[in-house]
Write an enzyme that holds these catalytic residues in place. Structure first.
Site, PDB file in Angstrom:
ATOM      1  N   ASP A   1       5.516   0.352   3.422  1.00  0.00           N
ATOM      2  CA  ASP A   1       5.739  -0.896   4.156  1.00  0.00           C
ATOM      3  C   ASP A   1       5.584  -2.084   3.213  1.00  0.00           C
ATOM      4  OD1 ASP A   1       2.963  -1.151   3.777  1.00  0.00           O
ATOM      5  OD2 ASP A   1       2.553  -0.175   5.687  1.00  0.00           O
TER       6      ASP A   1
ATOM      7  N   TYR B   1      -5.726   0.892   9.095  1.00  0.00           N
ATOM      8  CA  TYR B   1      -6.823   1.271   8.198  1.00  0.00           C
ATOM      9  C   TYR B   1      -8.150   0.996   8.887  1.00  0.00           C
ATOM     10  CZ  TYR B   1      -3.432   1.956   4.470  1.00  0.00           C
ATOM     11  OH  TYR B   1      -2.376   2.431   3.717  1.00  0.00           O
TER      12      TYR B   1
ATOM     13  N   GLU C   1       5.948   9.675   3.379  1.00  0.00           N
ATOM     14  CA  GLU C   1       5.523   8.341   2.939  1.00  0.00           C
ATOM     15  C   GLU C   1       4.526   8.468   1.778  1.00  0.00           C
ATOM     16  OE1 GLU C   1       4.168   4.017   4.749  1.00  0.00           O
ATOM     17  OE2 GLU C   1       3.708   5.828   5.899  1.00  0.00           O
TER      18      GLU C   1
ATOM     19  N   ASP D   1       0.802  -1.229   0.000  1.00  0.00           N
ATOM     20  CA  ASP D   1       0.000   0.000   0.000  1.00  0.00           C
ATOM     21  C   ASP D   1       0.831   1.273   0.000  1.00  0.00           C
ATOM     22  OD1 ASP D   1       0.701  -0.620   2.801  1.00  0.00           O
ATOM     23  OD2 ASP D   1      -0.539   1.111   3.286  1.00  0.00           O
TER      24      ASP D   1
END
Length: 618
Positions: free
Chosen positions: A76, A225, A470, A73
Site C-alpha cells: 500500500d 497494526y 503481499e 510498509d
C-alpha cells in the site's frame, strides 16, 4: 467457503527430485534492492529501481511538519511508524552482526543507505521530545484505491502520540531503531550517530514516562497494526539496545530490574516480529550474559537466556511447545504473511548459533543438547525453502530463480510505471484496469519476500490473494543479515565482543551526506555549521548546548544577514528576533571575508534547523 476450497484443492503438489544450491550473494543483493522500491519522498540521484518516482512530497504539510521520506510498509501507500521502526532495528542488527560479511559481499554501503533512509524519516517524525508521528496516510482510504505512489489522491493526514495520547510501544520501538542505527553509524558518521542517540534517549524517556498503547491514541492503525502484545516488550527492547549503544549502566539496570515486572524473564515465546519483541530482548540479554556483561544481574539474565533458548528449541521442534511446520518443513504460524515470522525466527537462530559458537556452548533443549551448527543449519533450511527448496519449487523472493510470484499484491509494481505511461491513474480506475488484470506485473519488485504458502505448502499467485502475495519491509530486513552470513561464512570472529564494522568507501555512498543545517547550496557564500558543545540531565530530561557558526566564504563583505530558525525549543543567545527571522545585534552589521561569527542555544532536542533568509554582499 469457495476461497478456502480454492486453496485446498492444490494440496497435491509433490517435492522436486533434487533441491537447488542457492546463490546467496544474488539473493542478498536483491533483498536489499527491494527497499529502494518502497521509498517515499524525493528519490536520490543513485536510485536503482528506475520504475519508481517521487511520491508523498506533501506528507506532513497538513500538520505543519515535514514528514517527507521513509518507507511504505508493504503493498500500500501508507507509512506506518511501528513496522517501519522495527524494519530499521532489524536492518541495523543485520549490519551490526554481519557487517564484515556484507562488506565482502559488496552490499554494506547499500545496507547502510537503507537504514539511513529510514532514520532520516524517523528524525523528522520526532520533532519534539514528547511528540512522535506514527502514521502518514489512512489505511481505510488507501485500501479503497489502487494507485501508484506517484498518483496518490488519498488522505495524507499524519497521526501522532504525545503525553496526552501516549504510545509506549511506538516510542519504544523507535528508540530501539535509533539506538541500533547509532551503532551502525558510530564509525562511519559519528555526528549522525550522536543525533540518533539523542533521539533514542528522548524517545525512551517519553515511552517510559507516559505509558500507553499507541493504537489507543492512533486508533486508525488498529485495523492494520494493532499492538496485541502491549508495550512492556518494547520498553525492554529499547533499553537493551540503548545499553548496547552506550554501555550506560542506567539501561542495564532497567533491563535487570524490570525483567520480571515487564515480562522479559517470564514470557516464553514462539514468535518474534513487529508486535512481539520478547524473543529479541531475550536473545540480546543472553548474548550479554555469555559475554560477561550482565553487571551483577546474572540470575536475572540467566532467566532471560532460558526463555531465549525456549524460543530456539521451539523452532527446532525440540522443545516443550513447538512451532508448527508445513509438510515441506517451513515454520508456520499464520496464513496471512507467514514469512515475516520465518525470517525473524531464522535471524534469531542464526545470531544465537554464532553467540553459542563464540561462547563454546551448546543449546539446551528438552530433547537434549543441540550444537550451534545444527541450529544454524535449521535456519539455513528455512532460507532455502524461501528461495525454492520447497514442494512447489517456488522462490518466494520476487526476481530470484525462474519460478517466483508474478502477480504481487503491490500497487507500484502492478501498475505501469509513470515513466512509461504518465497518464494519471485514478483511485478506482486502478482497480478496474490493473488490480484485476490476470497478467504478470509490469514492474519487477525485485527482492521482495511475499507472504508465502499456507500450512499445506500451497500458494496461489494472484494479485487479490493478499495474504500470500503481499510483501513487507519487515519480511526482508532480518533476511539481509542471514544471507550475508550464509554467503560468506562466520569469518571466525567473536560475536560476544564489541562491534567493529569494516572500513567503507564513503565516496561510493551517500551516507556521509549529513548536515544539521546548510546554506542555500554548495555554491553559497555562507557556510553554516552546528555542533553540540555540552549536555546535562535536569529532572530526568537531557538538555543540549549547541554552537552555530556562520562563515563568510565569499570574497566580499557580508551585510544585513537574516536567518530562519525552526524546531527551536529553548533560549538563544547572540541573535535578536526581527519579524519572522533572526539577525545579529546592530553593532555586528557585517562579516568580513573569511571571518565567522557564532551564536548558541539550549534545548532538549536535536539541532534546530538554521537557514539563510536574506543577505547583501558589498
Amino acid at each position: 467457503m469457495e476461497k478456502k476450497f480454492a486453496f485446498l484443492v492444490l494440496a497435491t503438489a509433490v517435492f522436486p527430485l533434487a533441491f537447488a544450491v542457492h546463490d546467496y550473494a544474488q539473493a542478498l543483493s536483491k533483498s536489499i534492492l527491494f527497499f529502494e522500491a518502497q521509498r517515499s519522498g524525493f528519490l536520490p540521484w543513485n536510485q536503482r529501481v528506475q520504475w519508481r518516482g517521487n511520491s508523498g512530497l506533501s506528507d506532513g504539510k497538513l500538520n505543519g511538519v515535514d514528514l517527507v521520506g521513509g518507507y511504505y510498509d508493504a503493498g500500500d501507500n501508507v507509512k506506518f511508524g511501528l513496522p517501519m521502526a522495527f524494519t530499521i532495528t532489524m536492518m541495523s542488527w543485520s549490519i551490526i552482526e554481519y557487517g564484515k560479511q556484507l562488506a565482502i559481499s559488496g552490499e554494506l554501503g547499500h545496507a547502510i543507505e537503507a537504514v539511513k533512509w529510514g532514520t532520516d524519516y524517523l528524525i523528522k517524525a520526532h520533532p519534539q521530545p514528547y511528540v512522535l508521528y506514527g502514521e502518514v496516510g489512512d489505511g481505510n482510504t488507501d485500501h479503497y484505491c489502487w494507485q501508484r505512489p506517484e498518483d496518490m489522491t488519498t488522505s495524507r493526514a499524519a497521526y501522532k502520540i504525545d503525553p496526552s495520547h501516549p504510545g509506549s510501544d511506538l516510542a519504544g520501538e523507535t528508540a530501539a531503531a535509533m539506538a541500533a542505527a547509532s551503532i551502525v553509524f558510530r564509525h562511519y558518521n559519528p555526528r549522525y550517530s550522536a543525533v540518533l542517540l539523542r533521539h533514542a534517549f528522548q524517545l525512551f524517556y517519553f515511552a517510559d514516562k507516559y505509558r500507553g498503547k499507541y493504537d489507543s491514541s492512533i486508533t486508525i492503525a488498529q485495523k492494520y497494526y494493532r499492538s496485541v502484545s502491549g508495550y512492556y516488550d518494547e520498553l525492554l527492547w529499547a533499553a537493551v539496545w540503548l545499553y548496547k549503544a552506550t554501555n550506560n549502566r542506567y539501561y542495564l539496570n532497567y533491563v535487570g530490574r524490570n525483567g520480571d515486572s515487564l515480562g522479559g524473564t517470564k514470557w516464553a515465546m514462539s514468535e518474534f516480529g513487529w508486535d512481539v519483541k520478547y524473543a529479541g530482548v531475550q536473545t540480546l540479554a543472553a548474548q550479554l550474559l555469555m559475554a560477561g556483561r550482565s553487571g551483577g544481574y546474572g540470575p536475572v539474565f540467566w532467566r532471560y537466556q532460558q526463555k531465549a533458548e525456549f524460543f530456539m528449541c521451539s523452532c527446532l521442534g525440540k522443545g516443550y511447545r513447538n512451532v508448527r511446520r508445513t509438510p515441506g518443513g517451513l515454520l508456520f504460524r499464520q496464513r496471512w504473511n507467514n514469512m515475516q515470522f520465518v525470517t525473524t525466527a531464522s535471524f534469531l537462530m542464526t545470531v544465537y548459533s554464532d553467540y553459542l559458537t563464540s561462547a563454546r556452548r551448546y543449546l539446551r533443549c528438552a530433547s537434549g543438547a543441540v550444537s550451534p551448527a545444527e541450529l544454524l543449519n535449521f535456519a539455513k533450511s528455512q532460507v532455502d525453502y524461501i528461495l525454492g527448496n520447497n514442494p512447489r519449487a517456488t522462490s518466494y523472493m520476487v526476481g530470484y530463480s525462474n519460478n517466483f510470484p508474478r502477480q504481487v499484491h503491490h500497487r507500484g509494481s502492478s501498475i505501469v510505471s509513470y515513466k512509461v505511461n504518465p497518464s494519471f491513474i485514478s483511485c478506482r480506475g486502478g482497480y478496474a484496469t490493473w488490480y484485476t488484470k490476470k497478467a504478470s506485473d509490469p514492474n519487477l519488485l525485485t527482492g521482495a519476500i511475499v507472504g508465502g504458502p499456507d500450512e499445506y505448502d500451497n500458494f496461489v499467485d494472484v494479485r487479490d490473494n493478499y495474504e500470500q502475495t503481499e510483501p513487507a519491509t519487515y519480511n526482508n530486513a532480518p533476511l539481509v543479515g542471514i544471507l550475508a552470513r550464509l554467503h560468506v561464512g562466520h569469518l571466525g570472529y567473536n560475536q560476544l565482543l564489541p562491534v567493529e564494522l569494516p572500513l567503507l568507501n564513503l565516496n561510493s555512498t551517500s551516507i556521509a551526506q549529513i548536515s544539521h543545517a546548510s546554506s542555500a547550496s554548495t555554491g553559497s557564500p555562507i557556510k553554516i555549521t552546528q555542533k553540540m558543545t555540552a549536555s546535562w540531565v535536569f529532572k530526568g530530561e537531557t538538555y543540549y548546548r549547541y554552537s552555530t557558526t556562520i562563515t563568510n566564504k565569499s570574497s566580499k563583505q557580508l551585510n544585513n544577514l537574516k536567518l530562519n530558525i525552526s524546531n527551536l525549543y529553548g533560549p538563544l543567545w547572540g541573535l535578536t528576533k526581527s519579524g519572522d527571522s533572526f539577525q545579529f545585534p546592530s553593532w555586528i552589521n557585517s562579516i568580513a571575508t573569511g571571518k565567522s561569527i557564532e551564536f548558541v542555544y539550549i534545548h532538549s532536542s536535536s539541532p534546530a534547523k538554521v537557514s539563510v533568509s536574506s543577505y547583501e554582499l558589498v
